[in-house]
Design a protein around this motif. Structure first.
Motif, mmCIF file in Angstrom:
data_model
loop_
_atom_site.group_PDB
_atom_site.id
_atom_site.type_symbol
_atom_site.label_atom_id
_atom_site.label_comp_id
_atom_site.label_asym_id
_atom_site.label_seq_id
_atom_site.Cartn_x
_atom_site.Cartn_y
_atom_site.Cartn_z
ATOM 1 N N UNK A 1 23.184 -4.579 -18.844
ATOM 2 C CA UNK A 1 24.648 -4.698 -18.979
ATOM 3 C C UNK A 1 25.166 -3.469 -19.723
ATOM 4 N N UNK A 2 26.023 -2.710 -19.055
ATOM 5 C CA UNK A 2 26.458 -1.410 -19.562
ATOM 6 C C UNK A 2 27.297 -1.559 -20.829
ATOM 7 N N UNK A 3 26.978 -0.745 -21.819
ATOM 8 C CA UNK A 3 27.788 -0.683 -23.039
ATOM 9 C C UNK A 3 28.957 0.265 -22.765
ATOM 10 N N UNK A 4 30.216 -0.177 -22.932
ATOM 11 C CA UNK A 4 31.368 0.663 -22.583
ATOM 12 C C UNK A 4 31.628 1.771 -23.613
ATOM 13 N N UNK A 5 30.777 2.790 -23.591
ATOM 14 C CA UNK A 5 30.881 3.876 -24.571
ATOM 15 C C UNK A 5 32.080 4.784 -24.323
ATOM 16 N N UNK A 6 32.810 4.549 -23.236
ATOM 17 C CA UNK A 6 34.041 5.302 -23.005
ATOM 18 C C UNK A 6 35.172 4.807 -23.910
ATOM 19 N N UNK A 7 34.954 3.676 -24.591
ATOM 20 C CA UNK A 7 35.970 3.130 -25.502
ATOM 21 C C UNK A 7 35.679 3.617 -26.921
ATOM 22 N N UNK A 8 36.707 4.166 -27.568
ATOM 23 C CA UNK A 8 36.495 4.806 -28.869
ATOM 24 C C UNK A 8 35.978 3.830 -29.915
ATOM 25 N N UNK B 1 13.513 -7.961 -21.283
ATOM 26 C CA UNK B 1 12.654 -7.352 -22.293
ATOM 27 C C UNK B 1 13.434 -6.865 -23.514
ATOM 28 N N UNK B 2 14.702 -6.498 -23.319
ATOM 29 C CA UNK B 2 15.503 -5.966 -24.433
ATOM 30 C C UNK B 2 15.636 -6.949 -25.588
ATOM 31 N N UNK C 1 27.491 -16.392 -19.511
ATOM 32 C CA UNK C 1 27.466 -15.532 -18.337
ATOM 33 C C UNK C 1 26.919 -14.130 -18.533
ATOM 34 N N UNK C 2 26.648 -13.721 -19.775
ATOM 35 C CA UNK C 2 26.054 -12.402 -20.008
ATOM 36 C C UNK C 2 24.987 -12.513 -21.086
ATOM 37 N N UNK C 3 23.995 -11.612 -20.987
ATOM 38 C CA UNK C 3 22.950 -11.580 -22.012
ATOM 39 C C UNK C 3 23.493 -11.018 -23.319
ATOM 40 N N UNK C 4 24.488 -10.153 -23.236
ATOM 41 C CA UNK C 4 25.094 -9.606 -24.452
ATOM 42 C C UNK C 4 25.739 -10.717 -25.272
ATOM 43 N N UNK C 5 26.471 -11.594 -24.604
ATOM 44 C CA UNK C 5 27.093 -12.729 -25.289
ATOM 45 C C UNK C 5 26.026 -13.669 -25.840
ATOM 46 N N UNK D 1 36.120 -13.343 -22.824
ATOM 47 C CA UNK D 1 34.739 -13.808 -22.824
ATOM 48 C C UNK D 1 33.756 -12.679 -23.139
ATOM 49 N N UNK D 2 34.134 -11.461 -22.767
ATOM 50 C CA UNK D 2 33.270 -10.292 -22.948
ATOM 51 C C UNK D 2 33.132 -9.962 -24.432
ATOM 52 N N UNK D 3 31.906 -9.804 -24.897
ATOM 53 C CA UNK D 3 31.657 -9.491 -26.311
ATOM 54 C C UNK D 3 32.459 -8.285 -26.780
#
Length: 304
Positions: A59-66, A111-112, A180-184, A206-208
């Motif tokens: 699941x991509x980390x949105x690094x485009x956000x400051x 695995x993460x 719905x996401x592994x991040x959450x 819902x998104x972390x």
């Protein structure tokens, strides 16, 4: 004669190159250490470079956000310079990651999540928090039994790496099905599924990465991400460790116990080992004896 000239010219060129390198290394503007007027060394510390991309369980980390980049930056700054601690984790990873990775895979969990284990306990099998959370996955005493862990005065399976990992996997899969996401799912391991659900409902997201939590949970996933990045690329952070430096998994033989043991020290001697080694191999044995109820059995590991 001409060959001699070429040889001497080459030697002179090499001397100039090495002199230039030596002078460059001696230049205080290019060294990691300055010397103050009184002769004391002044070390230079640089912030670690952020990755151009990063993910958790795919699941991509949105690094485009400051604000996302700054939160990751904070955890990299906090963890990158803990060289002694991170080297020790890397050594312990050689011993414990193989079993943890195997159980994650067997349970269908990415695995993460092994980095969640690092964030929780730094891979210390005897880790105890101030509120009573224990061992690798930091289960609470009243939570562990809900995920199949036996916990009493004599047996505490929170200290069993394999069984505790299976229990953590049961939690993560339940949380993933809910959010719905592994991040959450990872974030909820810190704040609880109810805590995550309440914040998601109140904030209408819902998104972390779209939610705000109390500071500990705000930082939790980013600490996991920072640890993943550092431990996956140790030499980029000056952690010069080789495979041969890692602690190896403990080789053991298994003794099945179907009757109560009144004295574990005597049991150890009978099985050609010491009480100390018995407890190192089986940290889940928490007393001097082991009561085995009818129909119950335990597998005790002993040095091979």
């Amino acid at each position: 004669m001409r060959s001699v000239v070429y040889f001497l010219s080459g030697m002179l060129l090499m001397a100039l190159v090495f002199t230039g390198i030596a002078l460059k290394k001696a230049d205080p503007t290019t060294t990691p250490v300055d010397v103050s007027a009184d002769g004391r060394p002044q070390y230079k510390w640089y912030p670690p470079m952020l990755p151009s991309q990063l993910d958790f369980c795919g699941e991509v980390v949105p690094l485009d956000r400051w604000e996302v980049r700054e939160r990751l930056d904070r955890e990299l700054l906090t963890n990158a310079y803990l060289h002694g601690s991170q080297l020790y984790v890397l050594k312990l990873a050689g011993r414990y990651f193989p079993a943890i990775e195997a159980r994650l895979k067997a349970n269908g969990v990415p695995d993460d999540f092994k980095y969640v284990c690092v964030a929780e306990s730094s891979l210390s099998q005897n880790a105890l928090s101030g509120v009573g959370a224990a061992s690798f996955w930091q289960f609470m005493k009243d939570t562990g039994p809900a995920y199949g862990l036996e916990i009493n005065d004599e047996v505490d399976e929170r200290f069993n790496a394999v069984k505790a990992t299976d229990a953590a996997c049961a939690y993560f899969k339940t949380a993933y099905a809910k959010f719905g996401t592994w991040t959450a799912a990872a974030a909820s391991y810190n704040c609880g599924q109810a805590g995550y659900a309440n914040q998601a409902e109140f904030q209408g997201a819902q998104n972390y990465y779209d939610l705000i939590f109390p500071d500990e949970t705000n930082r939790y996933v980013f600490r996991i991400l920072a640890l993943k990045y550092i431990l996956s690329h140790p030499k980029n952070f000056g952690l010069m460790i080789e495979n041969s430096d890692e602690y190896q998994p403990l080789k053991s033989r298994v003794v099945e116990v179907t009757e109560s043991v009144s004295n574990l020290a005597d049991f150890a001697k009978t099985n050609n080992t010491t009480y100390k080694m018995l407890k190192i191999y089986n940290p889940w044995l928490r007393a001097h004896k082991l009561t085995v109820k009818p129909g119950k059995k335990y597998e005790i590991e002993l040095p091979l």
